[in-house]
Enzyme design. Structure first.
Site, PDB file in Angstrom:
ATOM      1  N   GLY A 201      -9.408  -3.134  -3.531  1.00 44.19           N
ATOM      2  CA  GLY A 201     -10.418  -4.144  -3.216  1.00 44.19           C
ATOM      3  C   GLY A 201     -11.800  -3.735  -3.682  1.00 44.19           C
TER       4      GLY A 201
ATOM      5  N   ALA B 180      -4.888   2.617  -0.553  1.00 40.16           N
ATOM      6  CA  ALA B 180      -4.633   2.030  -1.875  1.00 40.16           C
ATOM      7  C   ALA B 180      -5.111   0.583  -1.904  1.00 40.16           C
ATOM      8  CB  ALA B 180      -3.153   2.119  -2.228  1.00 40.16           C
ATOM      9  N   ASP B 181      -4.857  -0.158  -0.822  1.00 38.05           N
ATOM     10  CA  ASP B 181      -5.358  -1.535  -0.714  1.00 38.05           C
ATOM     11  C   ASP B 181      -6.883  -1.563  -0.714  1.00 38.05           C
ATOM     12  OD1 ASP B 181      -3.191  -3.303  -0.643  1.00 38.05           O
ATOM     13  OD2 ASP B 181      -2.764  -2.851   1.451  1.00 38.05           O
ATOM     14  N   VAL B 182      -7.486  -0.720   0.120  1.00 36.57           N
ATOM     15  CA  VAL B 182      -8.943  -0.733   0.261  1.00 36.57           C
ATOM     16  C   VAL B 182      -9.613  -0.379  -1.062  1.00 36.57           C
ATOM     17  CG1 VAL B 182     -10.902   0.378   1.387  1.00 36.57           C
ATOM     18  CG2 VAL B 182      -8.905  -0.280   2.736  1.00 36.57           C
TER      19      VAL B 182
ATOM     20  N   ASP C  32       0.810  -1.207   0.000  1.00 38.34           N
ATOM     21  CA  ASP C  32       0.000   0.000   0.000  1.00 38.34           C
ATOM     22  C   ASP C  32       0.849   1.264   0.000  1.00 38.34           C
ATOM     23  OD1 ASP C  32      -2.805   1.361   0.799  1.00 38.34           O
ATOM     24  OD2 ASP C  32      -1.228   2.202   2.066  1.00 38.34           O
TER      25      ASP C  32
END
Length: 410
Positions: free
Chosen positions: A185, A180-182, A152
């Protein structure tokens, strides 16, 4: 399966979840909340890396920390945990049997790892032409960075969000959560739903290539377009907005408020309520464009004005006038907020390892009128459902399962 019947719109859809950390689990938790049956595949004896990303950890019945870190708990409800060692040929064969029973596969291994394990889309699509296969990686399946491991923080840095986050005279700053991860997803969830709709019309599955960096660049949104339109590189403006003034955190007499004036009519209402007619009439501040051009001047004047009233006076008074204003809540205040409570953004579920018998989680923000989100399963402990899933889906006997366990396959 003993899982209660889902009321969600994805009831009847099954997911083979070979993801870990945050981007993939965020996607699969959302799919689970929408009613899909999610089978989370974990390494025997280890599980998802985030199980150890604490403290804090869930307290066990003996009063000691369990292996369930809060980080892991944040993105793994509505899933069943099955342990499979996909590095072993027997584990790969077992995985293929389970995938054949699924509609969706999600993985976030390094580029090329799935091919080495015989679990790439090319390996599977012949026997599972309806499979929707989603790969999540740091930089995508193509390009010069594809082989690199992605995290991230790297995506935030390369993708530009850090360059515009923080105060102008301070170093670049990452966002306080793994955004960035969220967001990757979330994009993965949207892509999967689109692919399911395509499959409904054509009978064909497909491959989805999602990258943290691509997602990060995509949600630069208006700031990215400011650059593409003007050619001027955006700079850090702290809590300010690049295109709206006043839009900032300002001091009240007893704390801080957020003032977010979105148009000229709201600005005039704010000035009237503030008892600051000089700001309303000043030619430098009459329109939003004027205020943006003269932001330094107006922000030097506003603190003396906003300190005239208490926080509650600003929030209540401006709300009645339709001028956006709010407090700056700490996280504890967030979950005490009556609006957040009314919207059920904190939920409590039973958990077999918890000292209290329950675990508190953050609720899903989606409110359906006909197919409501439901919370069927708390975040599972590692391998909790291996016996059930292999027995129910593959009709394996207890002796067969125990043999696999002894050989370290599960």
């Amino acid at each position: 399966m003993t899982e209660q019947t889902s009321t969600g719109p994805l009831s009847g859809i099954r997911v083979f979840d070979l993801s870990r950390i945050l981007a993939g689990p965020t996607c699969t938790q959302l799919l689970g909340d929408l009613g899909a049956e999610v089978i989370k595949i974990e390494r025997p004896g280890a599980g998802d890396d985030t199980r150890k990303w604490g403290p804090p950890y869930l307290k066990g019945k003996d009063g000691k920390d369990t292996d369930e870190a809060a980080y892991y708990l944040s993105s793994n409800r509505n899933k069943r945990s099955v342990t499979v060692d996909i590095s072993k040929p027997e584990g790969q064969a077992l995985a293929k049997k389970l995938i054949a029973k699924c509609d969706i596969m999600i993985e976030n291994f390094k580029v090329g790892d799935m091919a080495r394990y015989g679990l790439s889309y090319a390996d599977l699509k012949g026997n599972s032409p309806r499979l929707v296969y989603c790969s999540i990686s740091g930089f995508g399946q193509t390009g010069p960075y594809a082989p690199r491991a992605g995290y991230d923080l790297l995506a935030q840095g390369i993708g530009g969000i850090m360059s515009i986050t923080g105060e102008p005279d301070r170093p670049p700053m990452k966002v306080g959560v793994g955004i960035a991860d969220v967001m990757c997803g979330m994009y993965a969830t949207v892509a999967i739903l689109g692919a399911l709709h395509h499959r409904e019309k054509t009978g064909q599955g497909q491959y989805i290539d999602l990258a943290l960096l691509d997602s990060q660049v995509a949600w630069l949104i208006n700031v990215g377009l400011n650059y593409l339109t003007s050619g001027k590189v955006p700079q850090r403006v702290g809590n300010e907005h690049p295109n709206i003034v006043p839009y900032n955190v300002l001091p009240a007499s007893d704390g801080f408020i957020i003032l977010a004036v979105g148009n000229d009519a709201q600005y005039q209402k704010f000035c009237d309520f503030a008892g600051a007619p000089e700001l309303a009439k000043d030619s430098h501040f009459l329109t939003n464009a004027d205020r943006v051009r003269n932001r330094r001047e107006i922000y030097e004047l506003l603190p003396a004005v906003t300190r005239r009233k208490k926080q509650a006076e600003w929030i209540d008074g401006l709300a009645k006038l339709g001028v956006p204003c709010s407090p700056v809540n700490n996280v504890d205040q967030v979950f005490e907020d009556p609006q957040v409570q009314q919207r059920e953004m904190k939920i409590t579920m039973e958990h077999p390892l918890s000292a209290s018998g329950t675990v508190d989680l953050i609720g899903n923000p989606i409110k359906f009128s006909e197919t409501p989100v439901d919370y069927r399963l708390p975040p599972p402990y590692c391998g909790q459902h291996t016996q059930d899933v292999l027995g129910d889906l593959l009709q394996m006997s207890g002796a067969e399962i125990e043999s696999l366990r002894k050989r370290g396959v599960i």
